[in-house]
Scaffold this motif. Sequence first.
Motif, PDB file in Angstrom:
ATOM      1  N   LEU A  45      52.320  15.889-125.321  1.00 37.00           N
ATOM      2  CA  LEU A  45      53.747  16.817-125.600  1.00 37.00           C
ATOM      3  C   LEU A  45      54.651  16.416-124.319  1.00 37.00           C
ATOM      4  O   LEU A  45      54.238  16.466-123.176  1.00 37.00           O
ATOM      5  CB  LEU A  45      53.390  18.182-125.954  1.00 37.00           C
ATOM      6  N   THR A  46      55.909  16.346-124.688  1.00 33.08           N
ATOM      7  CA  THR A  46      56.952  16.117-123.502  1.00 33.08           C
ATOM      8  C   THR A  46      57.058  17.670-123.384  1.00 33.08           C
ATOM      9  O   THR A  46      57.023  18.497-124.173  1.00 33.08           O
ATOM     10  CB  THR A  46      58.065  15.663-124.277  1.00 33.08           C
ATOM     11  N   TYR A  47      57.974  18.081-122.130  1.00 31.19           N
ATOM     12  CA  TYR A  47      58.194  19.248-122.074  1.00 31.19           C
ATOM     13  C   TYR A  47      58.991  19.716-122.942  1.00 31.19           C
ATOM     14  O   TYR A  47      58.700  20.855-123.266  1.00 31.19           O
ATOM     15  CB  TYR A  47      59.139  19.259-120.599  1.00 31.19           C
ATOM     16  N   PRO A  48      60.291  19.028-123.563  1.00 38.01           N
ATOM     17  CA  PRO A  48      60.962  19.932-124.426  1.00 38.01           C
ATOM     18  C   PRO A  48      60.287  20.132-125.916  1.00 38.01           C
ATOM     19  O   PRO A  48      60.411  21.130-126.183  1.00 38.01           O
ATOM     20  CB  PRO A  48      62.016  18.871-124.905  1.00 38.01           C
ATOM     21  N   GLN A  49      59.265  19.199-126.005  1.00 41.61           N
ATOM     22  CA  GLN A  49      58.394  19.718-127.286  1.00 41.61           C
ATOM     23  C   GLN A  49      57.484  20.787-127.027  1.00 41.61           C
ATOM     24  O   GLN A  49      57.020  21.623-127.854  1.00 41.61           O
ATOM     25  CB  GLN A  49      57.296  18.554-127.534  1.00 41.61           C
ATOM     26  N   ILE A  50      56.988  21.057-125.528  1.00 44.21           N
ATOM     27  CA  ILE A  50      56.240  22.186-125.317  1.00 44.21           C
ATOM     28  C   ILE A  50      57.080  23.389-125.411  1.00 44.21           C
ATOM     29  O   ILE A  50      56.539  24.516-125.885  1.00 44.21           O
ATOM     30  CB  ILE A  50      55.648  21.967-123.971  1.00 44.21           C
ATOM     31  N   VAL A  51      58.416  23.207-124.960  1.00 40.54           N
ATOM     32  CA  VAL A  51      59.171  24.382-125.053  1.00 40.54           C
ATOM     33  C   VAL A  51      59.570  24.753-126.517  1.00 40.54           C
ATOM     34  O   VAL A  51      59.558  26.012-126.929  1.00 40.54           O
ATOM     35  CB  VAL A  51      60.396  24.165-124.277  1.00 40.54           C
ATOM     36  N   GLU A  52      59.561  23.605-127.474  1.00 36.30           N
ATOM     37  CA  GLU A  52      59.571  24.143-128.785  1.00 36.30           C
ATOM     38  C   GLU A  52      58.527  24.908-129.351  1.00 36.30           C
ATOM     39  O   GLU A  52      58.761  25.948-129.925  1.00 36.30           O
ATOM     40  CB  GLU A  52      60.048  22.741-129.503  1.00 36.30           C
ATOM     41  N   VAL A  53      57.433  24.668-129.034  1.00 35.90           N
ATOM     42  CA  VAL A  53      56.252  24.979-129.310  1.00 35.90           C
ATOM     43  C   VAL A  53      56.216  26.545-128.877  1.00 35.90           C
ATOM     44  O   VAL A  53      55.842  27.582-129.565  1.00 35.90           O
ATOM     45  CB  VAL A  53      54.931  24.520-129.056  1.00 35.90           C
ATOM     46  N   ALA A  54      56.572  26.748-127.720  1.00 37.10           N
ATOM     47  CA  ALA A  54      56.691  28.100-126.961  1.00 37.10           C
ATOM     48  C   ALA A  54      57.566  28.794-127.302  1.00 37.10           C
ATOM     49  O   ALA A  54      57.611  30.156-127.494  1.00 37.10           O
ATOM     50  CB  ALA A  54      56.947  27.879-125.330  1.00 37.10           C
TER      51      ALA A  54
END
Length: 333
Positions: A45-54
């Motif tokens: 996962l990219t960082y923006p994708q991780i933030v989206e999940v978070a």
Amino acid sequence: MPELIDRFGRKHSYLRISVTDRCNLRCLYCMPEEGMVFMEQERLLTYPQIVEVAEAAAKLGIRKFRITGGEPLVRPGLEELVAGLAALPGVEDISLTTNGLLLAKQAEPLKRAGLKRVNVSLDTMDAVRFKFIARRGELEKVWEGIEAAAEAGLAPIKLNCVLLKGVNEDEIGRFLKLSAERPIHVRFIEYMPIGHDDAGWRDHYLPLSRVLEEAARLGYELERAQGPKGSGPSENWRLTGGAGTFGLIHPVSEHFCTNCNRLRLTADGHIKPCLYWIDELNVKPALGSPEAMERLFLRAMDVKPENHEMAALLAGDPLSHVPTERRMSQIGG
Ligand code: SAM
Ligand code: SF4
């Protein structure tokens, strides 16, 4: 907004986020010395994708994030992720678990980005033994990382010490002494059989009752302590008059799951409701849809089991379900 409450009434407020399965060490309880096959970069996962999940998790009541790996500090630009998590509404705590080797340089920028505290893994205070357990790396660098974290104000500092029979059990006294001399929380952790052969685990598994026996043998006076923030399932103690505290995390020998409040997100984008079992939910198809992501987290509550069965495994009893094939480095601890 619904909350993350599972079938056994446990409310979830904690998400452990793994950002890589790669590592600059090869700790013998975590991964093999040779032959690890790492995830291809495109699968992470990219960082923006991780933030989206978070963000979806935070809306459902997750208040605390821990960044882990593999070794999280080998993934470049971690400050970007920390800053992204820190900007989410409702987030109270962002911490990091690291082997410390690269921490000296990164402690300060991570703190500035919003990191609150660190757990540093340290299983020995002996430089030669460090090479035996971690199979590479320099103990001195870990200490430099710990000092830099203290200077940057990443407090409280916790040290994770996995106790291994016949390897570092003779250092229990040294770690207890350290917890008395410095305002540090030493967390003794039982060796868990995650994703590897039973035989090696059985040879080196040590129940943490050994720590209290050793304290008594050394004549140390103990008192029960309030653990520092985020001590989770730890049973906490202090050497009477000590500057710091120590905790026992005994997933194998004691009941551990009753108050479980955590979920895990792997670097390749799977929610793991339980560290031990094989079940996972892939977040990638839900990216771009907050509703789908919410449904996925709620589904994790439906499939989360009541217990792991490491004690049954130790006793040689049959298991009710299939254990994960992931190594600890592919989950994040
Ligand atoms: N590389 C970082 C580190 O070592 O701190 C973060 C990832 S590591 C997988 C997270 C934690 O899991 C570490 O404290 C490590 O000691 C612990 N760990 C790894 N394998 C373990 C095992 N088989 N049993 C118990 N703890 C384990
Ligand atoms: Fe790397 Fe941490 Fe696993 Fe050691 S415990 S091999 S430092 S991921």
